[in-house]
Design a protein around this motif. Structure first.
Motif, PDB file in Angstrom:
ATOM      1  N   PHE A 109      -9.805 -18.621  -5.592  1.00 53.70           N
ATOM      2  CA  PHE A 109     -10.836 -19.654  -5.649  1.00 53.70           C
ATOM      3  C   PHE A 109     -12.053 -19.172  -6.430  1.00 53.70           C
ATOM      4  CE2 PHE A 109      -8.998 -22.049  -1.926  1.00 53.70           C
ATOM      5  CZ  PHE A 109      -8.826 -23.234  -2.626  1.00 53.70           C
ATOM      6  N   CYS A 110     -12.408 -17.897  -6.270  1.00 54.61           N
ATOM      7  CA  CYS A 110     -13.555 -17.362  -7.024  1.00 54.61           C
ATOM      8  C   CYS A 110     -13.295 -17.403  -8.521  1.00 54.61           C
ATOM      9  CB  CYS A 110     -13.852 -15.928  -6.576  1.00 54.61           C
ATOM     10  SG  CYS A 110     -14.609 -15.809  -4.933  1.00 54.61           S
ATOM     11  N   LYS A 111     -12.085 -17.050  -8.943  1.00 53.78           N
ATOM     12  CA  LYS A 111     -11.736 -17.109 -10.360  1.00 53.78           C
ATOM     13  C   LYS A 111     -11.755 -18.542 -10.863  1.00 53.78           C
ATOM     14  CE  LYS A 111     -10.955 -12.724 -11.145  1.00 53.78           C
ATOM     15  NZ  LYS A 111     -11.784 -11.944 -12.121  1.00 53.78           N
ATOM     16  N   LEU A 112     -11.211 -19.462 -10.056  1.00 55.18           N
ATOM     17  CA  LEU A 112     -11.188 -20.872 -10.440  1.00 55.18           C
ATOM     18  C   LEU A 112     -12.599 -21.443 -10.539  1.00 55.18           C
ATOM     19  CD1 LEU A 112      -9.550 -23.438 -11.006  1.00 55.18           C
ATOM     20  CD2 LEU A 112      -9.467 -23.829  -8.531  1.00 55.18           C
ATOM     21  N   LEU A 113     -13.452 -21.089  -9.583  1.00 52.06           N
ATOM     22  CA  LEU A 113     -14.835 -21.570  -9.612  1.00 52.06           C
ATOM     23  C   LEU A 113     -15.584 -21.012 -10.813  1.00 52.06           C
ATOM     24  CD1 LEU A 113     -15.775 -21.310  -5.825  1.00 52.06           C
ATOM     25  CD2 LEU A 113     -15.265 -23.379  -7.124  1.00 52.06           C
ATOM     26  N   ASP A 114     -15.304 -19.759 -11.151  1.00 50.79           N
ATOM     27  CA  ASP A 114     -15.945 -19.160 -12.320  1.00 50.79           C
ATOM     28  C   ASP A 114     -15.538 -19.888 -13.601  1.00 50.79           C
ATOM     29  OD1 ASP A 114     -17.579 -16.950 -13.447  1.00 50.79           O
ATOM     30  OD2 ASP A 114     -15.691 -16.406 -14.405  1.00 50.79           O
ATOM     31  N   ILE A 115     -14.265 -20.253 -13.693  1.00 53.47           N
ATOM     32  CA  ILE A 115     -13.786 -20.992 -14.866  1.00 53.47           C
ATOM     33  C   ILE A 115     -14.445 -22.364 -14.941  1.00 53.47           C
ATOM     34  CG2 ILE A 115     -11.754 -22.070 -15.909  1.00 53.47           C
ATOM     35  CD1 ILE A 115     -10.096 -19.760 -14.805  1.00 53.47           C
ATOM     36  N   LEU A 116     -14.550 -23.031 -13.788  1.00 56.81           N
ATOM     37  CA  LEU A 116     -15.167 -24.361 -13.758  1.00 56.81           C
ATOM     38  C   LEU A 116     -16.646 -24.304 -14.115  1.00 56.81           C
ATOM     39  CD1 LEU A 116     -13.488 -25.913 -10.582  1.00 56.81           C
ATOM     40  CD2 LEU A 116     -13.003 -26.449 -12.979  1.00 56.81           C
ATOM     41  N   GLU A 117     -17.348 -23.286 -13.630  1.00 56.94           N
ATOM     42  CA  GLU A 117     -18.772 -23.146 -13.936  1.00 56.94           C
ATOM     43  C   GLU A 117     -18.995 -22.892 -15.421  1.00 56.94           C
ATOM     44  OE1 GLU A 117     -20.564 -20.240 -11.459  1.00 56.94           O
ATOM     45  OE2 GLU A 117     -19.954 -21.229  -9.594  1.00 56.94           O
ATOM     46  N   ASN A 118     -18.167 -22.044 -16.018  1.00 61.01           N
ATOM     47  CA  ASN A 118     -18.302 -21.779 -17.456  1.00 61.01           C
ATOM     48  C   ASN A 118     -17.958 -23.001 -18.298  1.00 61.01           C
ATOM     49  OD1 ASN A 118     -19.144 -19.012 -17.505  1.00 61.01           O
ATOM     50  ND2 ASN A 118     -17.099 -18.419 -16.861  1.00 61.01           N
ATOM     51  N   ALA A 119     -17.040 -23.831 -17.774  1.00 54.34           N
ATOM     52  CA  ALA A 119     -16.633 -25.019 -18.526  1.00 54.34           C
ATOM     53  C   ALA A 119     -17.642 -26.149 -18.425  1.00 54.34           C
ATOM     54  CB  ALA A 119     -15.266 -25.500 -18.038  1.00 54.34           C
ATOM     55  N   THR A 120     -18.364 -26.226 -17.327  1.00 55.89           N
ATOM     56  CA  THR A 120     -19.272 -27.357 -17.111  1.00 55.89           C
ATOM     57  C   THR A 120     -20.740 -27.006 -17.296  1.00 55.89           C
ATOM     58  OG1 THR A 120     -19.343 -26.896 -14.725  1.00 55.89           O
ATOM     59  CG2 THR A 120     -17.661 -28.434 -15.498  1.00 55.89           C
ATOM     60  N   GLY A 121     -21.085 -25.712 -17.375  1.00 59.70           N
ATOM     61  CA  GLY A 121     -22.483 -25.310 -17.473  1.00 59.70           C
ATOM     62  C   GLY A 121     -22.893 -24.939 -18.883  1.00 59.70           C
ATOM     63  N   SER A 122     -24.192 -24.704 -19.056  1.00 62.02           N
ATOM     64  CA  SER A 122     -24.755 -24.332 -20.355  1.00 62.02           C
ATOM     65  C   SER A 122     -25.834 -23.286 -20.151  1.00 62.02           C
ATOM     66  CB  SER A 122     -25.347 -25.549 -21.059  1.00 62.02           C
ATOM     67  OG  SER A 122     -24.358 -26.544 -21.272  1.00 62.02           O
ATOM     68  N   CYS A 123     -26.037 -22.469 -21.177  1.00 63.37           N
ATOM     69  CA  CYS A 123     -27.033 -21.406 -21.143  1.00 63.37           C
ATOM     70  C   CYS A 123     -28.273 -21.840 -21.918  1.00 63.37           C
ATOM     71  CB  CYS A 123     -26.451 -20.122 -21.745  1.00 63.37           C
ATOM     72  SG  CYS A 123     -27.566 -18.698 -21.664  1.00 63.37           S
ATOM     73  N   TYR A 124     -29.445 -21.570 -21.341  1.00 65.94           N
ATOM     74  CA  TYR A 124     -30.707 -21.957 -21.973  1.00 65.94           C
ATOM     75  C   TYR A 124     -31.629 -20.745 -22.035  1.00 65.94           C
ATOM     76  CZ  TYR A 124     -29.207 -26.770 -21.159  1.00 65.94           C
ATOM     77  OH  TYR A 124     -28.500 -27.947 -21.152  1.00 65.94           O
ATOM     78  N   GLU A 125     -32.300 -20.623 -23.162  1.00 66.98           N
ATOM     79  CA  GLU A 125     -33.270 -19.551 -23.345  1.00 66.98           C
ATOM     80  C   GLU A 125     -34.673 -20.121 -23.293  1.00 66.98           C
ATOM     81  OE1 GLU A 125     -34.476 -16.046 -26.562  1.00 66.98           O
ATOM     82  OE2 GLU A 125     -32.913 -17.526 -27.040  1.00 66.98           O
ATOM     83  N   PRO A 126     -35.499 -19.663 -22.353  1.00 66.18           N
ATOM     84  CA  PRO A 126     -36.878 -20.170 -22.274  1.00 66.18           C
ATOM     85  C   PRO A 126     -37.732 -19.614 -23.410  1.00 66.18           C
ATOM     86  CG  PRO A 126     -36.527 -18.470 -20.632  1.00 66.18           C
ATOM     87  CD  PRO A 126     -35.187 -18.704 -21.276  1.00 66.18           C
ATOM     88  N   ILE A 127     -38.558 -20.457 -23.976  1.00 67.56           N
ATOM     89  CA  ILE A 127     -39.484 -20.051 -25.035  1.00 67.56           C
ATOM     90  C   ILE A 127     -40.794 -19.667 -24.361  1.00 67.56           C
ATOM     91  CG2 ILE A 127     -40.629 -20.722 -27.167  1.00 67.56           C
ATOM     92  CD1 ILE A 127     -38.451 -22.755 -27.627  1.00 67.56           C
TER      93      ILE A 127
END
Length: 284
Positions: A109-127
């Motif tokens: 489940f941890c591996k599956l959740l990690d895959i889902l988070e990477n597929a649905t999330g995005s990375c943002y860099e604060p200015i």
């Protein structure tokens, strides 16, 4: 002599409580209520408390390796309990295999959740040096192609759907501990013999159960994240129900380890114990 008497009294009380039919039927409901309404405790707790810091030694020492602690104490109790009764290594390994199944399910489940988070999330860099601020926060620039781990290591922000793995683990460990230690009460009530090492291990398991409940309350109160924690708790309860209320009730076969305590008592009392276990699980 006094210490041994205290040990016997404490373990008997704890075993009677954990083996009580009412507790076994409603513990998962109590845990579900804690996960659902626990975040409301954030209205009363102080954010200056030592438990409001993720660097607290309880989080670092126990939470980050929660499954390891559970396996050490529960596995030792299961092995000593089963081997001291039947003196059968194969039977002890069969009962220990429940921990392997639960561990494999947790890792999967941890591996599956990690895959889902990477597929649905995005990375943002604060200015940081930006003069434009929205709602008290600096502007964020989208960084594509970054995974969650890489994003957080670089000090950037990750936004997306997630499930609380900490709450998932704590709920699963609490339910697993309650199931595996509940058989000790019926065993003692049927006149089963237990020496000091077995009782000490059982007491450690009980203390670990209450520690997991305490840490779960701390996470919900000091670090409330809705609905990620609710999803984590639901996943933990569903995993427990699928294993202990579903698969393990099929009986001991080559593909199923069976329920906790099944086949461990002597021939004279085994039918009575199996009847008690079946009655408890049927009522759940």
């Amino acid at each position: 002599m006094i210490l041994n008497t205290m040990l016997v009294v404490l373990t008997n009380l704890a075993a009677r409580f954990l083996g009580n039919t009412l507790f076994r039927q409603h513990f998962h409901l109590l845990l579900s209520a804690v996960v659902m309404f626990g975040p409301t405790l954030s209205l009363w707790v102080s954010q200056h408390s030592i438990f409001a810091k993720r660097s607290h030694f309880l989080y670092r020492l126990f939470l980050r390796s929660g499954w390891g602690w559970t396996c050490i104490f529960v596995g030792s109790f299961i092995f000593l309990f089963s081997f001291s009764i039947r003196r059968s290594l194969s039977l002890s390994i069969r009962h220990l295999s429940r921990l392997c199944v639960a561990g494999g399910l947790w890792l999967g489940f941890c591996k599956l959740l990690d895959i889902l988070e990477n597929a649905t999330g995005s990375c943002y860099e604060p200015i940081v040096n930006s003069q434009e601020i929205t709602n008290g926060q600096p502007l964020l620039v989208l960084r594509e192609g970054e995974s969650k781990s890489e994003c957080l290591k670089a000090g950037m922000l990750w936004r997306g759907y997630e499930v609380s793995e900490d709450v998932f683990l704590l709920c699963l460990c609490c339910l697993l501990l309650a199931e595996e230690t509940a058989v000790f009460g019926p065993y003692l009530s049927l006149g089963g013999f237990s020496d000091a090492p077995l009782r000490i291990l059982f007491l450690f398991c009980v203390l670990l159960l209450w520690l997991w409940i305490f840490l779960l309350l701390c996470l919900l109160a000091y670090f409330p994240k809705f609905p990620t924690q609710l999803l984590g708790g639901a996943l933990g309860c569903l995993s427990w129900r699928g294993l202990y209320q579903g698969w393990y009730r099929l009986g001991p076969t080559w593909y199923c380890p069976g329920r906790p305590g099944l086949g461990l008592l002597n021939t004279k009392t085994e039918a009575t114990e199996d009847g008690q276990l079946s009655q408890n699980h049927t009522k759940n």
